[in-house]
Design a protein around this motif. Structure first.
Motif, PDB file in Angstrom:
ATOM      1  N   LYS A  16      39.903  23.015  32.268  1.00 11.54           N
ATOM      2  CA  LYS A  16      40.200  21.851  31.440  1.00 11.54           C
ATOM      3  C   LYS A  16      41.617  21.867  30.872  1.00 11.54           C
ATOM      4  N   VAL A  17      42.308  22.994  30.971  1.00 10.60           N
ATOM      5  CA  VAL A  17      43.656  23.099  30.423  1.00 10.60           C
ATOM      6  C   VAL A  17      44.566  22.127  31.168  1.00 10.60           C
ATOM      7  N   ASN A  18      45.374  21.376  30.419  1.00 10.85           N
ATOM      8  CA  ASN A  18      46.205  20.329  31.005  1.00 10.85           C
ATOM      9  C   ASN A  18      47.338  20.864  31.877  1.00 10.85           C
ATOM     10  N   ASP A  19      48.062  21.849  31.387  1.00  7.93           N
ATOM     11  CA  ASP A  19      49.235  22.350  32.092  1.00  7.93           C
ATOM     12  C   ASP A  19      48.827  23.168  33.316  1.00  7.93           C
ATOM     13  N   TYR A  20      49.413  22.851  34.458  1.00  9.72           N
ATOM     14  CA  TYR A  20      49.065  23.503  35.725  1.00  9.72           C
ATOM     15  C   TYR A  20      49.248  25.014  35.650  1.00  9.72           C
ATOM     16  N   ASN A  21      50.389  25.454  35.120  1.00  9.71           N
ATOM     17  CA  ASN A  21      50.675  26.890  35.086  1.00  9.71           C
ATOM     18  C   ASN A  21      49.697  27.637  34.185  1.00  9.71           C
ATOM     19  N   PHE A  22      49.422  27.090  33.005  1.00 17.92           N
ATOM     20  CA  PHE A  22      48.461  27.723  32.102  1.00 17.92           C
ATOM     21  C   PHE A  22      47.061  27.727  32.705  1.00 17.92           C
ATOM     22  N   ARG A  23      46.703  26.634  33.364  1.00 13.76           N
ATOM     23  CA  ARG A  23      45.371  26.529  33.981  1.00 13.76           C
ATOM     24  C   ARG A  23      45.223  27.564  35.093  1.00 13.76           C
ATOM     25  N   ALA A  24      46.226  27.652  35.962  1.00 11.77           N
ATOM     26  CA  ALA A  24      46.165  28.624  37.062  1.00 11.77           C
ATOM     27  C   ALA A  24      46.116  30.050  36.525  1.00 11.77           C
ATOM     28  N   TYR A  25      46.914  30.326  35.487  1.00  6.38           N
ATOM     29  CA  TYR A  25      46.909  31.653  34.892  1.00  6.38           C
ATOM     30  C   TYR A  25      45.548  31.966  34.273  1.00  6.38           C
ATOM     31  N   ALA A  26      44.997  31.011  33.533  1.00  5.65           N
ATOM     32  CA  ALA A  26      43.711  31.244  32.864  1.00  5.65           C
ATOM     33  C   ALA A  26      42.612  31.553  33.869  1.00  5.65           C
ATOM     34  N   VAL A  27      42.514  30.765  34.921  1.00  7.03           N
ATOM     35  CA  VAL A  27      41.465  30.983  35.930  1.00  7.03           C
ATOM     36  C   VAL A  27      41.665  32.322  36.623  1.00  7.03           C
ATOM     37  N   ARG A  28      42.916  32.623  36.977  1.00  6.74           N
ATOM     38  CA  ARG A  28      43.217  33.894  37.645  1.00  6.74           C
ATOM     39  C   ARG A  28      42.880  35.076  36.736  1.00  6.74           C
ATOM     40  N   ARG A  29      43.241  34.963  35.449  1.00  8.08           N
ATOM     41  CA  ARG A  29      43.004  36.049  34.496  1.00  8.08           C
ATOM     42  C   ARG A  29      41.513  36.245  34.218  1.00  8.08           C
ATOM     43  N   ILE A  30      40.771  35.147  34.158  1.00  2.00           N
ATOM     44  CA  ILE A  30      39.317  35.226  33.939  1.00  2.00           C
ATOM     45  C   ILE A  30      38.656  35.975  35.086  1.00  2.00           C
ATOM     46  N   LYS A  31      38.990  35.592  36.306  1.00  7.89           N
ATOM     47  CA  LYS A  31      38.391  36.242  37.473  1.00  7.89           C
ATOM     48  C   LYS A  31      38.762  37.712  37.538  1.00  7.89           C
ATOM     49  N   ALA A  32      40.019  38.033  37.252  1.00  7.08           N
ATOM     50  CA  ALA A  32      40.461  39.432  37.284  1.00  7.08           C
ATOM     51  C   ALA A  32      39.761  40.252  36.200  1.00  7.08           C
ATOM     52  N   GLY A  33      39.614  39.674  35.021  1.00  9.96           N
ATOM     53  CA  GLY A  33      38.945  40.377  33.926  1.00  9.96           C
ATOM     54  C   GLY A  33      37.500  40.690  34.248  1.00  9.96           C
ATOM     55  N   PHE A  34      36.813  39.745  34.881  1.00 10.56           N
ATOM     56  CA  PHE A  34      35.411  39.993  35.234  1.00 10.56           C
ATOM     57  C   PHE A  34      35.293  41.012  36.360  1.00 10.56           C
ATOM     58  N   ARG A  35      36.246  41.013  37.276  1.00  6.50           N
ATOM     59  CA  ARG A  35      36.214  42.030  38.345  1.00  6.50           C
ATOM     60  C   ARG A  35      36.425  43.425  37.774  1.00  6.50           C
ATOM     61  N   MET A  36      37.317  43.542  36.762  1.00  8.17           N
ATOM     62  CA  MET A  36      37.597  44.850  36.162  1.00  8.17           C
ATOM     63  C   MET A  36      36.377  45.403  35.442  1.00  8.17           C
ATOM     64  N   LYS A  37      35.616  44.541  34.806  1.00  6.88           N
ATOM     65  CA  LYS A  37      34.462  44.979  34.002  1.00  6.88           C
ATOM     66  C   LYS A  37      33.138  44.801  34.747  1.00  6.88           C
ATOM     67  N   GLU A  38      33.198  44.630  36.041  1.00  4.17           N
ATOM     68  CA  GLU A  38      32.017  44.352  36.855  1.00  4.17           C
ATOM     69  C   GLU A  38      30.931  45.425  36.720  1.00  4.17           C
ATOM     70  N   SER A  39      31.342  46.669  36.635  1.00  8.72           N
ATOM     71  CA  SER A  39      30.367  47.758  36.612  1.00  8.72           C
ATOM     72  C   SER A  39      30.121  48.295  35.200  1.00  8.72           C
ATOM     73  N   ALA A  40      30.538  47.552  34.178  1.00 12.03           N
ATOM     74  CA  ALA A  40      30.365  48.000  32.792  1.00 12.03           C
ATOM     75  C   ALA A  40      28.886  48.023  32.416  1.00 12.03           C
ATOM     76  N   GLN A  41      28.524  49.017  31.606  1.00 13.86           N
ATOM     77  CA  GLN A  41      27.142  49.144  31.135  1.00 13.86           C
ATOM     78  C   GLN A  41      27.159  49.623  29.697  1.00 13.86           C
ATOM     79  N   GLY A  42      26.081  49.365  28.999  1.00  8.01           N
ATOM     80  CA  GLY A  42      25.901  49.881  27.638  1.00  8.01           C
ATOM     81  C   GLY A  42      26.919  49.332  26.657  1.00  8.01           C
TER      82      GLY A  42
END
Length: 79
Positions: A16-42
Motif C-alpha cells: 500500500k506504500v505510495n512511493d515505488y522505492n519504499f514499497r519495493a524495499y518494504a516488500v523485499r525486507r519483509i520477505k528477507a526478514g521472514f526467511r531469516m527467522k524461518e526456523s525460529a522456535q520458543g
C-alpha cells in the motif's frame, strides 16, 4: 503457523506504500526478514513475532505519512 497472518499483514501494508522505492524495499525486507527467522522456535519466535508486530505498526505509520505527502509517480510504475 502463527507467523503466516503476520506475514500477510506486513505484505499487504507494504504493497500500500505510495512511493515505488519504499514499497519495493518494504516488500523485499519483509520477505528477507521472514526467511531469516524461518526456523525460529520458543523465545526466539516470540521475540521475532513481537518485532514483526512493531514493524507492522511502523509500516502503517509510514503509509499514513506517505499519503499526507504524496510523491510523483515513478517511471518504474508507468511500465
Amino acid at each position: 503457523s502463527a507467523s503466516l497472518p503476520l506475514l500477510r499483514s506486513l505484505l499487504r501494508e507494504g504493497r500500500k506504500v505510495n512511493d515505488y522505492n519504499f514499497r519495493a524495499y518494504a516488500v523485499r525486507r519483509i520477505k528477507a526478514g521472514f526467511r531469516m527467522k524461518e526456523s525460529a522456535q520458543g523465545e526466539e519466535l516470540t521475540a521475532a513475532m513481537k518485532d514483526g508486530e512493531e514493524q507492522l505498526q511502523v509500516l502503517r505509520r509510514q503509509q499514513i505519512i506517505g499519503n499526507l505527502y504524496p510523491s510523483e509517480t515513478s517511471v518504474m510504475e508507468k511500465l
